[in-house]
Design an enzyme around this catalytic site. Structure first.
Site, PDB file in Angstrom:
ATOM      1  N   GLU A 119       0.818  -1.207   0.000  1.00  0.00           N
ATOM      2  CA  GLU A 119       0.000   0.000   0.000  1.00  0.00           C
ATOM      3  C   GLU A 119       0.851   1.257   0.000  1.00  0.00           C
ATOM      4  OE1 GLU A 119      -4.129  -1.353   1.972  1.00  0.00           O
ATOM      5  OE2 GLU A 119      -2.546  -1.129   3.437  1.00  0.00           O
ATOM      6  N   CYS A 132       3.322   8.565   1.799  1.00  0.00           N
ATOM      7  CA  CYS A 132       3.798   7.550   2.736  1.00  0.00           C
ATOM      8  C   CYS A 132       4.104   6.288   1.925  1.00  0.00           C
ATOM      9  CB  CYS A 132       2.706   7.308   3.777  1.00  0.00           C
ATOM     10  SG  CYS A 132       3.171   6.098   5.009  1.00  0.00           S
ATOM     11  N   CYS A 139       6.144  -7.265   7.125  1.00  0.00           N
ATOM     12  CA  CYS A 139       7.240  -6.805   7.982  1.00  0.00           C
ATOM     13  C   CYS A 139       7.717  -7.996   8.794  1.00  0.00           C
ATOM     14  CB  CYS A 139       6.733  -5.700   8.922  1.00  0.00           C
ATOM     15  SG  CYS A 139       8.037  -4.937   9.917  1.00  0.00           S
ATOM     16  N   CYS A 143       5.399  -5.408  15.953  1.00  0.00           N
ATOM     17  CA  CYS A 143       4.978  -4.455  16.981  1.00  0.00           C
ATOM     18  C   CYS A 143       3.505  -4.704  17.257  1.00  0.00           C
ATOM     19  CB  CYS A 143       5.237  -3.026  16.502  1.00  0.00           C
ATOM     20  SG  CYS A 143       6.975  -2.773  16.088  1.00  0.00           S
ATOM     21  N   CYS A 146       0.540  -2.694  15.644  1.00  0.00           N
ATOM     22  CA  CYS A 146       0.640  -2.381  14.202  1.00  0.00           C
ATOM     23  C   CYS A 146       0.015  -3.484  13.356  1.00  0.00           C
ATOM     24  CB  CYS A 146       2.106  -2.191  13.824  1.00  0.00           C
ATOM     25  SG  CYS A 146       2.364  -1.985  12.055  1.00  0.00           S
ATOM     26  N   GLY A 199       6.382  -2.100   6.337  1.00  0.00           N
ATOM     27  CA  GLY A 199       7.739  -2.632   6.392  1.00  0.00           C
ATOM     28  C   GLY A 199       8.722  -1.814   7.200  1.00  0.00           C
ATOM     29  N   GLU A 200       9.870  -2.420   7.452  1.00  0.00           N
ATOM     30  CA  GLU A 200      10.950  -1.770   8.197  1.00  0.00           C
ATOM     31  C   GLU A 200      12.044  -1.409   7.184  1.00  0.00           C
ATOM     32  OE1 GLU A 200      12.001  -0.495  11.247  1.00  0.00           O
ATOM     33  OE2 GLU A 200      13.705  -0.144   9.940  1.00  0.00           O
ATOM     34  N   SER A 231      11.567   6.260   8.762  1.00  0.00           N
ATOM     35  CA  SER A 231      11.180   5.851  10.109  1.00  0.00           C
ATOM     36  C   SER A 231      11.660   4.429  10.377  1.00  0.00           C
ATOM     37  CB  SER A 231       9.658   5.920  10.244  1.00  0.00           C
ATOM     38  OG  SER A 231       9.251   5.420  11.498  1.00  0.00           O
ATOM     39  N   SER A 253      10.726   5.036  16.057  1.00  0.00           N
ATOM     40  CA  SER A 253       9.501   4.592  16.720  1.00  0.00           C
ATOM     41  C   SER A 253       9.852   4.150  18.135  1.00  0.00           C
ATOM     42  CB  SER A 253       8.890   3.425  15.932  1.00  0.00           C
ATOM     43  OG  SER A 253       8.445   3.891  14.687  1.00  0.00           O
ATOM     44  N   LEU A 254       9.818   5.096  19.046  1.00  0.00           N
ATOM     45  CA  LEU A 254      10.233   4.788  20.417  1.00  0.00           C
ATOM     46  C   LEU A 254       9.081   4.121  21.185  1.00  0.00           C
ATOM     47  CD1 LEU A 254      12.630   5.046  22.361  1.00  0.00           C
ATOM     48  CD2 LEU A 254      11.688   7.247  23.098  1.00  0.00           C
ATOM     49  N   HIS A 255       7.982   4.814  21.323  1.00  0.00           N
ATOM     50  CA  HIS A 255       6.715   4.271  21.848  1.00  0.00           C
ATOM     51  C   HIS A 255       6.696   3.857  23.310  1.00  0.00           C
ATOM     52  CE1 HIS A 255       5.421   4.497  17.784  1.00  0.00           C
ATOM     53  NE2 HIS A 255       5.989   3.390  17.367  1.00  0.00           N
ATOM     54  N   ASN A 332      -4.267   4.207  16.224  1.00  0.00           N
ATOM     55  CA  ASN A 332      -5.306   3.927  15.230  1.00  0.00           C
ATOM     56  C   ASN A 332      -5.693   2.457  15.327  1.00  0.00           C
ATOM     57  OD1 ASN A 332      -5.383   6.540  13.899  1.00  0.00           O
ATOM     58  ND2 ASN A 332      -3.318   6.043  13.198  1.00  0.00           N
ATOM     59  N   CYS A 375      -1.744   5.684  10.179  1.00  0.00           N
ATOM     60  CA  CYS A 375      -0.521   5.006  10.650  1.00  0.00           C
ATOM     61  C   CYS A 375      -0.874   3.669  11.269  1.00  0.00           C
ATOM     62  CB  CYS A 375       0.155   5.806  11.762  1.00  0.00           C
ATOM     63  SG  CYS A 375       0.610   7.433  11.318  1.00  0.00           S
TER      64      CYS A 375
HETATM   65  N1  SAH Z   1       8.561   0.129  10.325  1.00  0.00           N
HETATM   66  C1  SAH Z   1       8.839   1.500  10.512  1.00  0.00           C
HETATM   67  C2  SAH Z   1       8.032   2.402   9.616  1.00  0.00           C
HETATM   68  C3  SAH Z   1       6.548   2.090   9.423  1.00  0.00           C
HETATM   69  S1  SAH Z   1       5.419   2.431  10.693  1.00  0.00           S
HETATM   70  C4  SAH Z   1       8.641   1.878  11.958  1.00  0.00           C
HETATM   71  O1  SAH Z   1       8.096   1.080  12.700  1.00  0.00           O
HETATM   72  O2  SAH Z   1       9.082   2.956  12.342  1.00  0.00           O
HETATM   73  C5  SAH Z   1       5.148   4.187  10.796  1.00  0.00           C
HETATM   74  C6  SAH Z   1       4.729   4.638  12.220  1.00  0.00           C
HETATM   75  O3  SAH Z   1       3.366   4.245  12.566  1.00  0.00           O
HETATM   76  C7  SAH Z   1       5.599   4.008  13.288  1.00  0.00           C
HETATM   77  O4  SAH Z   1       5.960   4.948  14.264  1.00  0.00           O
HETATM   78  C8  SAH Z   1       4.675   2.976  13.858  1.00  0.00           C
HETATM   79  O5  SAH Z   1       5.095   2.557  15.110  1.00  0.00           O
HETATM   80  C9  SAH Z   1       3.373   3.705  13.869  1.00  0.00           C
HETATM   81  N2  SAH Z   1       2.214   2.822  14.078  1.00  0.00           N
HETATM   82  C10 SAH Z   1       2.136   1.487  13.853  1.00  0.00           C
HETATM   83  N3  SAH Z   1       0.900   1.027  14.180  1.00  0.00           N
HETATM   84  C11 SAH Z   1       0.186   2.091  14.606  1.00  0.00           C
HETATM   85  C12 SAH Z   1      -1.175   2.255  15.041  1.00  0.00           C
HETATM   86  N4  SAH Z   1      -2.023   1.230  15.061  1.00  0.00           N
HETATM   87  N5  SAH Z   1      -1.582   3.488  15.392  1.00  0.00           N
HETATM   88  C13 SAH Z   1      -0.735   4.543  15.321  1.00  0.00           C
HETATM   89  N6  SAH Z   1       0.543   4.452  14.898  1.00  0.00           N
HETATM   90  C14 SAH Z   1       1.013   3.238  14.554  1.00  0.00           C
HETATM   91 FE1  SF4 Z   2       6.965  -3.376  11.242  1.00  0.00          FE
HETATM   92 FE2  SF4 Z   2       6.994  -0.722  11.792  1.00  0.00          FE
HETATM   93 FE3  SF4 Z   2       4.719  -2.146  12.002  1.00  0.00          FE
HETATM   94 FE4  SF4 Z   2       6.698  -2.491  13.767  1.00  0.00          FE
HETATM   95  S1  SF4 Z   2       5.496  -0.598  13.458  1.00  0.00           S
HETATM   96  S2  SF4 Z   2       5.507  -4.129  12.766  1.00  0.00           S
HETATM   97  S3  SF4 Z   2       8.499  -2.271  12.467  1.00  0.00           S
HETATM   98  S4  SF4 Z   2       5.865  -1.777  10.129  1.00  0.00           S
END
Ligand code: SAH
Ligand code: SF4
Length: 402
Positions: A119, A132, A139, A143, A146, A199-200, A231, A253-255, A332, A375
């Site tokens: 996508e 984006c 991936c 996470c 995600c 993806g990463e 990212s 992506s610290l979180h 989200n 996201c």
């Molecule tokens: N794999 C990379 C880039 C793709 S994700 C990464 O993880 O950084 C882009 C951003 O969306 C990341 O910060 C990810 O953690 C965040 N993200 C993933 N799932 C999400 C969700 N359900 N709601 C909000 N942000 C989310």
């Molecule tokens: Fe992969 Fe980024 Fe989603 Fe984590 S947040 S599963 S690294 S796409």
């Protein structure tokens, strides 16, 4: 199609990765994804006379003007154009569906020539437009919040498939420069790129580097590295190379700010912990007060959203002397997920603590939620999976992290 077995770092399974350029069933190679040297070599191999000059012209037509038809390349002799058309195509990713959100966000489901789906999302704003871009189909990481993480990694996208997303967006927006026109920066609807799709990107380093190299080339697509953000979930060993060899803005992506919580929600943390990650951020080439590192922080109710978490985030940023800004992302939701988004008041309180410490901490406005384009909502049906499959994949991905 040519395929070569290669192991994706972070996964033990060999994943077939098509070589770039991708050959069509009719034997013609796609020029999209070739860098300058490859284009010269490909034209020479096709018997084109003076391949250096011709490649320069073709490069301009293809990457700067967006031409897809050799017939339109009027400064190239007709005989040479015919040879080009016999050997090459100028491709675009195949569009399976296009959805438009009530807020103007557009999401494309794209299909690779070997039938994998991924996508791409365009987010228009008053003063900019952000594309984006995906780096992988699925991936290898998992996470917990995600949607993409619930997909099996199907494969890395090629450099051509990465550049192809940008070119397709230019087509859709009608934004190829006309002769003599020099559309730059904010004059464009497509002004910014974020590698934040599926993806990463740092687990597909070579193709991302090559693809973004083409996107940034001044004689081609000409997007400035200052308008591109990559990212990563924290692939520490690749971060210095990303800064040196790609040179775009970094988002991390610290979180979470404690080992326990980050281990749970970003399992890669078990391999590369918070201290290691922030040390790599402090050393990121090119980061300074004018070009800050963005820390992404998804707001999960009762998980990572307390005032103490916010204070700890400030402490860590200060401890490592990071030129940082924080981007708070309201979670989200997607079907079947175990988390909820923090309340608006909680997010505001969290943001206030960071702002008061002198660090910018805006809350990202969710875009395209109604079409699952926000996201973390991206997921293609490349592989249809049952619940049991999903649990097995999560276990395998975690085992691969060691
Ligand atoms: N794999 C990379 C880039 C793709 S994700 C990464 O993880 O950084 C882009 C951003 O969306 C990341 O910060 C990810 O953690 C965040 N993200 C993933 N799932 C999400 C969700 N359900 N709601 C909000 N942000 C989310
Ligand atoms: Fe992969 Fe980024 Fe989603 Fe984590 S947040 S599963 S690294 S796409």
């Amino acid at each position: 199609m040519h395929t070569a077995a290669m192991t994706i770092p972070g996964s033990d399974s060999p994943v077939p990765v098509p070589r770039s350029p991708v050959s069509r069933p009719d034997g013609r190679d796609d020029l999209i994804g070739m860098d300058k040297a490859e284009m010269v070599a490909a034209l020479a191999a096709a018997g084109i006379v003076n391949p250096k000059l011709r490649a320069k012209q073709v490069w301009h037509w293809v990457y700067h003007r967006g031409a897809t038809d050799f017939g339109s390349m009027t400064d190239i002799a007709k005989a040479a154009r015919n040879v080009l058309a016999d050997h090459f195509v100028v491709g675009r990713p195949e569009v399976t569906t296009l959805q438009v959100s009530s807020d103007g966000t557009r999401k494309w489901l794209l299909r690779t020539s070997d039938g994998n789906e991924y996508e791409m999302v365009f987010i228009p704003d008053a003063d900019r437009g952000t594309l984006c871009v995906s780096s992988q189909v699925g991936c290898t990481l998992n996470c917990r919040f995600c949607h993409t993480g619930t997909m099996k990694l199907v494969r890395n996208l090629t450099a051509g498939e990465i550049v192809g997303q940008v070119m397709l967006a230019r087509d859709a927006l009608g934004e190829w420069p006309q002769p003599g026109e020099d559309l730059v920066g904010e004059a464009r609807m497509l002004s910014n790129i974020v590698m934040m799709g599926m993806g990463e990107p740092l687990y597909n380093f070579d193709n991302v580097k090559k693809g973004l190299g083409i996107v940034m080339d001044e004689t081609g697509l000409a997007l400035s590295r200052r308008r591109i953000t990559l990212s990563t979930s924290g692939v520490v060993p690749m971060m210095a190379r990303a800064g040196e060899e790609i040179g775009v803005n970094l988002a991390v992506s610290l979180h979470a700010v404690t080992k326990d919580i980050r281990d749970e929600i970003v399992p890669l943390n078990r391999k590369y912990g918070i201290d290691e990650l922030l040390t790599a951020c402090a050393a990121y080439p090119g980061a300074n007060n004018a070009r800050r590192i963005t820390f992404e922080y998804v707001m999960l109710k009762d998980k990572n959203d307390s005032d103490d978490d916010a204070r700890e985030l400030v402490r860590l940023i200060r401890k490592y002397k990071l030129p940082a800004k924080v981007n708070l992302i309201p979670f989200n939701p997607w079907p079947g997920v175990a988390y909820e988004c923090s309340s608006a008041e909680r997010i505001e309180s969290f943001s206030d603590i960071i702002f008061k410490a002198g660090i910018s901490a805006p809350v990202r406005t969710p875009r395209g939620r109604d079409i699952m384009a926000a996201c973390g909502q991206l997921k293609s049906e490349s592989v249809k999976l049952s619940r049991a499959d999903l649990d097995r994949i999560a276990a395998e991905k975690q085992a691969a992290l060691g």
